[in-house]
Design a protein around this motif. Structure first.
Motif, mmCIF file in Angstrom:
data_model
loop_
_atom_site.group_PDB
_atom_site.id
_atom_site.type_symbol
_atom_site.label_atom_id
_atom_site.label_comp_id
_atom_site.label_asym_id
_atom_site.label_seq_id
_atom_site.Cartn_x
_atom_site.Cartn_y
_atom_site.Cartn_z
ATOM 1 N N GLN A 115 0.832 -1.204 0.000
ATOM 2 C CA GLN A 115 0.000 0.000 0.000
ATOM 3 C C GLN A 115 0.868 1.258 0.000
ATOM 4 N N SER A 116 1.930 1.264 0.829
ATOM 5 C CA SER A 116 2.813 2.430 0.907
ATOM 6 C C SER A 116 3.538 2.665 -0.413
ATOM 7 N N LEU A 117 4.034 1.582 -1.020
ATOM 8 C CA LEU A 117 4.730 1.717 -2.297
ATOM 9 C C LEU A 117 3.788 2.232 -3.375
ATOM 10 N N ALA A 118 2.600 1.656 -3.437
ATOM 11 C CA ALA A 118 1.642 2.076 -4.463
ATOM 12 C C ALA A 118 1.293 3.550 -4.303
ATOM 13 N N SER A 119 1.049 3.983 -3.072
ATOM 14 C CA SER A 119 0.710 5.389 -2.829
ATOM 15 C C SER A 119 1.827 6.315 -3.269
ATOM 16 N N LYS A 120 3.071 5.923 -2.958
ATOM 17 C CA LYS A 120 4.204 6.787 -3.312
ATOM 18 C C LYS A 120 4.450 6.767 -4.821
ATOM 19 N N ILE A 121 4.274 5.630 -5.460
ATOM 20 C CA ILE A 121 4.448 5.551 -6.908
ATOM 21 C C ILE A 121 3.395 6.398 -7.617
ATOM 22 N N ILE A 122 2.156 6.334 -7.165
ATOM 23 C CA ILE A 122 1.096 7.165 -7.750
ATOM 24 C C ILE A 122 1.438 8.646 -7.588
ATOM 25 N N GLU A 123 1.912 9.017 -6.416
ATOM 26 C CA GLU A 123 2.323 10.409 -6.189
ATOM 27 C C GLU A 123 3.455 10.805 -7.129
ATOM 28 N N ALA A 124 4.453 9.914 -7.271
ATOM 29 C CA ALA A 124 5.614 10.222 -8.116
ATOM 30 C C ALA A 124 5.212 10.459 -9.566
ATOM 31 N N ILE A 125 4.306 9.636 -10.075
ATOM 32 C CA ILE A 125 3.886 9.764 -11.466
ATOM 33 C C ILE A 125 2.990 10.993 -11.658
ATOM 34 N N ASN A 126 2.032 11.171 -10.764
ATOM 35 C CA ASN A 126 1.120 12.313 -10.902
ATOM 36 C C ASN A 126 1.829 13.646 -10.720
ATOM 37 N N SER A 127 2.863 13.662 -9.889
ATOM 38 C CA SER A 127 3.602 14.916 -9.639
ATOM 39 C C SER A 127 4.799 15.086 -10.562
ATOM 40 N N ASN A 128 4.984 14.112 -11.462
ATOM 41 C CA ASN A 128 6.066 14.168 -12.450
ATOM 42 C C ASN A 128 7.436 14.338 -11.786
ATOM 43 N N TRP A 129 7.743 13.433 -10.856
ATOM 44 C CA TRP A 129 9.062 13.454 -10.220
ATOM 45 C C TRP A 129 10.185 13.328 -11.247
ATOM 46 N N LYS A 130 9.884 12.690 -12.385
ATOM 47 C CA LYS A 130 10.913 12.506 -13.416
ATOM 48 C C LYS A 130 11.512 13.858 -13.811
ATOM 49 N N SER A 131 10.694 14.884 -13.921
ATOM 50 C CA SER A 131 11.194 16.193 -14.355
ATOM 51 C C SER A 131 11.718 17.023 -13.186
ATOM 52 N N THR A 132 11.211 16.783 -11.971
ATOM 53 C CA THR A 132 11.631 17.612 -10.837
ATOM 54 C C THR A 132 12.754 16.978 -10.025
ATOM 55 N N LYS A 133 12.614 15.704 -9.684
ATOM 56 C CA LYS A 133 13.633 15.022 -8.887
ATOM 57 C C LYS A 133 14.686 14.314 -9.741
ATOM 58 N N GLY A 134 14.321 13.974 -10.981
ATOM 59 C CA GLY A 134 15.243 13.246 -11.848
ATOM 60 C C GLY A 134 16.568 13.944 -12.084
ATOM 61 N N PRO A 135 16.579 15.235 -12.470
ATOM 62 C CA PRO A 135 17.855 15.921 -12.684
ATOM 63 C C PRO A 135 18.710 16.001 -11.419
ATOM 64 N N VAL A 136 18.070 16.171 -10.264
ATOM 65 C CA VAL A 136 18.813 16.213 -9.006
ATOM 66 C C VAL A 136 19.435 14.842 -8.718
ATOM 67 N N ALA A 137 18.678 13.793 -8.996
ATOM 68 C CA ALA A 137 19.187 12.439 -8.793
ATOM 69 C C ALA A 137 20.422 12.178 -9.653
ATOM 70 N N ALA A 138 20.374 12.591 -10.917
ATOM 71 C CA ALA A 138 21.518 12.387 -11.814
ATOM 72 C C ALA A 138 22.735 13.157 -11.327
ATOM 73 N N GLN A 139 22.531 14.386 -10.886
ATOM 74 C CA GLN A 139 23.642 15.193 -10.383
ATOM 75 C C GLN A 139 24.244 14.577 -9.119
ATOM 76 N N ARG A 140 23.382 14.084 -8.214
ATOM 77 C CA ARG A 140 23.863 13.467 -6.980
ATOM 78 C C ARG A 140 24.727 12.236 -7.281
ATOM 79 N N ALA A 141 24.276 11.423 -8.215
ATOM 80 C CA ALA A 141 25.030 10.228 -8.572
ATOM 81 C C ALA A 141 26.392 10.589 -9.145
ATOM 82 N N ARG A 142 26.412 11.539 -10.076
ATOM 83 C CA ARG A 142 27.684 11.936 -10.705
ATOM 84 C C ARG A 142 28.655 12.496 -9.670
ATOM 85 N N GLN A 143 28.132 13.268 -8.763
ATOM 86 C CA GLN A 143 28.986 13.980 -7.812
ATOM 87 C C GLN A 143 29.588 13.062 -6.757
#
Length: 462
Positions: free
Chosen positions: A410-438
């Protein structure tokens, strides 16, 4: 060629070559090998085991096996041949033959190059550090200078020791190899036969796990060395104009891999979907793929055009169990089992995904999180183990850890729905890539190990 710094690495799993897929520790070993060789004046030589690969290059040698690679747990992407299924005689013969091959090849390399090895790295905390300790002792007895031995601690061997110590599953994990390691004293500096000089662990959770299993080893000689990823492979989408539809369309080239005897036919990932959740891992209980599938039943009900793409595999029985759960019991319409994939294919899948979900319990580190982040995709996991060190709200989310699988789904599904509806790909994705590189490149990790080795060499000379 004289004057180079020579590093010898003994791996515990195969590299991804000749059609043989590699588990995480094999991928990490190969990445370290190439990273060390990219440094000026440094050259790495590596041995790793394989049942199928048969070759030797200038700096890579295969330890040829007549059977699958022995594993510490019950599940591996490439083997189900367990150390606990081997007789004492089989283990002793394996150790003796590996010791001879390592010793002979080190001598050949030094004779050919005119240089001497200055550092040895043994991957995993089981047989490899014993072998390298014995090899280095024999060299010292022959008048060679003492060189430092670093053990790179991966998760599965420590899990095996923890199972033996707990004594709760003696049929599968009888108290056998933990007493062996304790008697050998390879992680006890007071042992007359010598011990490992430094242990590198991949997460704070693994530091604690190692020190709990081997309390005689000084904690100030256990360093945190977070796993590095291959920056040449795992990168964000080079096409900055790519939209969700373009990404999803690219997945249409990937076909499922039904288990042998399955009634389900091979099929391509449907391009008529709106979002993608990616998973990568072996089919082991603690990876909790079954929980993600139950979560998929929830978010598919809310968002019917969301696909779940699963990379990885396991023994036939486990393939049957997870695929039957998803396709028959839960009747999921957009779940795709793609089987093991090459690193470049996995990177493309991560780039195409909207979110990566890896709900493991007490993941030793979580390199797959880092690789997914490096591709510009936010991540979701459980609040336990290594991911707690680097998964923050700006790159994804960790849901509350629990043994209640229904609550976790239930917790995973709720968070996944939030991530998709809030478009984390465009907001958190670039930060994630920068964190990994750094913070998590293989090259940075290898430089850290060399710095630690320099300190060890100085102490040995004094």
């Amino acid at each position: 060629m004289a004057g180079r710094r020579l590093i010898f690495q003994l791996g515990t799993n195969n590299w991804q070559r000749h059609g043989e897929f590699a588990p995480g520790s094999g991928i990490l070993h190969e990445a370290h090998h190439h990273a060390f060789n990219s440094l000026p004046g440094t050259h790495s030589y590596s041995i790793y085991p394989s049942k199928t690969q048969r070759f030797q290059q200038d700096d890579v040698k295969v330890f040829e096996l007549p059977h699958d690679i022995p594993i510490c747990e019950s599940i591996s992407p490439v083997s189900n041949y367990r150390w606990h299924n081997m007789s004492d005689e089989d283990v002793a013969q394996y150790r003796s033959r590996l010791t001879r091959e390592v010793s002979d090849w080190m001598a050949q390399i030094e004779a050919r190059t005119g240089d001497e090895f200055g550092l040895v790295i043994a991957h995993h905390t089981f047989l490899n550090p014993l072998v390298m300790r014995d090899v280095l002792n024999a060299r010292a007895d022959a008048g060679r200078r003492r060189i430092p031995l670093i053990c790179f601690a991966h998760g599965t061997a420590l899990k095996m020791f923890a199972h033996e110590k707990a004594g709760q599953n003696v049929q599968e994990f009888p108290a056998r190899f933990l007493p062996m390691m304790q008697n050998e004293g390879v992680f006890d500096p007071s042992c007359a036969r010598g011990s490992v000089d430094l242990v590198a662990t991949i997460s704070n959770q693994q530091v604690d796990a190692f020190c709990d299993i081997f309390p005689a080893f000084p904690k100030d000689r256990v360093i945190l060395s977070p796993n590095g990823y291959n920056q040449d492979i795992f990168q964000p989408d080079p096409d900055e104009t790519s939209n969700a539809r373009d990404r999803i369309h690219r997945l249409g080239d990937y076909q499922t891999k039904p288990f042998e005897g399955s009634k389900h036919q091979q099929r391509c990932v449907d391009g008529d979907i709106d979002a993608v959740v990616a998973f990568c891992g072996k089919f082991a209980d603690w990876k909790r793929l079954d929980v993600l599938l139950h979560a998929a039943a929830i978010y598919e009900g809310r968002m019917p055009k969301t696909a779940t793409v699963i990379v990885g595999s396991g023994p036939h029985e486990d393939q049957v169990n997870v695929q039957s759960l998803a396709l028959d019991k839960l009747d999921l319409q957009n779940v795709y089992f793609l089987g093991p994939r090459r690193q470049d294919e996995l990177a493309e899948i991560f780039r195409c995904a909207d979110i990566g979900c890896f709900p493991s319990k007490n993941e030793p580190f979580g390199l797959v999180f880092i690789e997914c982040m490096a591709c510009g995709t936010p991540v979701i996991g459980a609040n336990s183990g290594g991911p707690r060190d680097f998964v923050t709200e700006d790159v994804g989310a960790l849901v509350a850890e629990t043994d209640d699988k229904s609550d976790l789904a239930q917790s995973l599904a709720s968070k996944i729905i939030e991530a998709i509806n809030s478009n984390w790909k465009s907001t958190k994705g670039p930060v994630a890539a920068q964190r990994a590189r750094q913070d998590y490149s293989v090259l940075a990790q290898c430089k850290q190990l060399l710095e630690a080795a320099d300190g060890l060499n100085k102490n040995l000379r004094n």
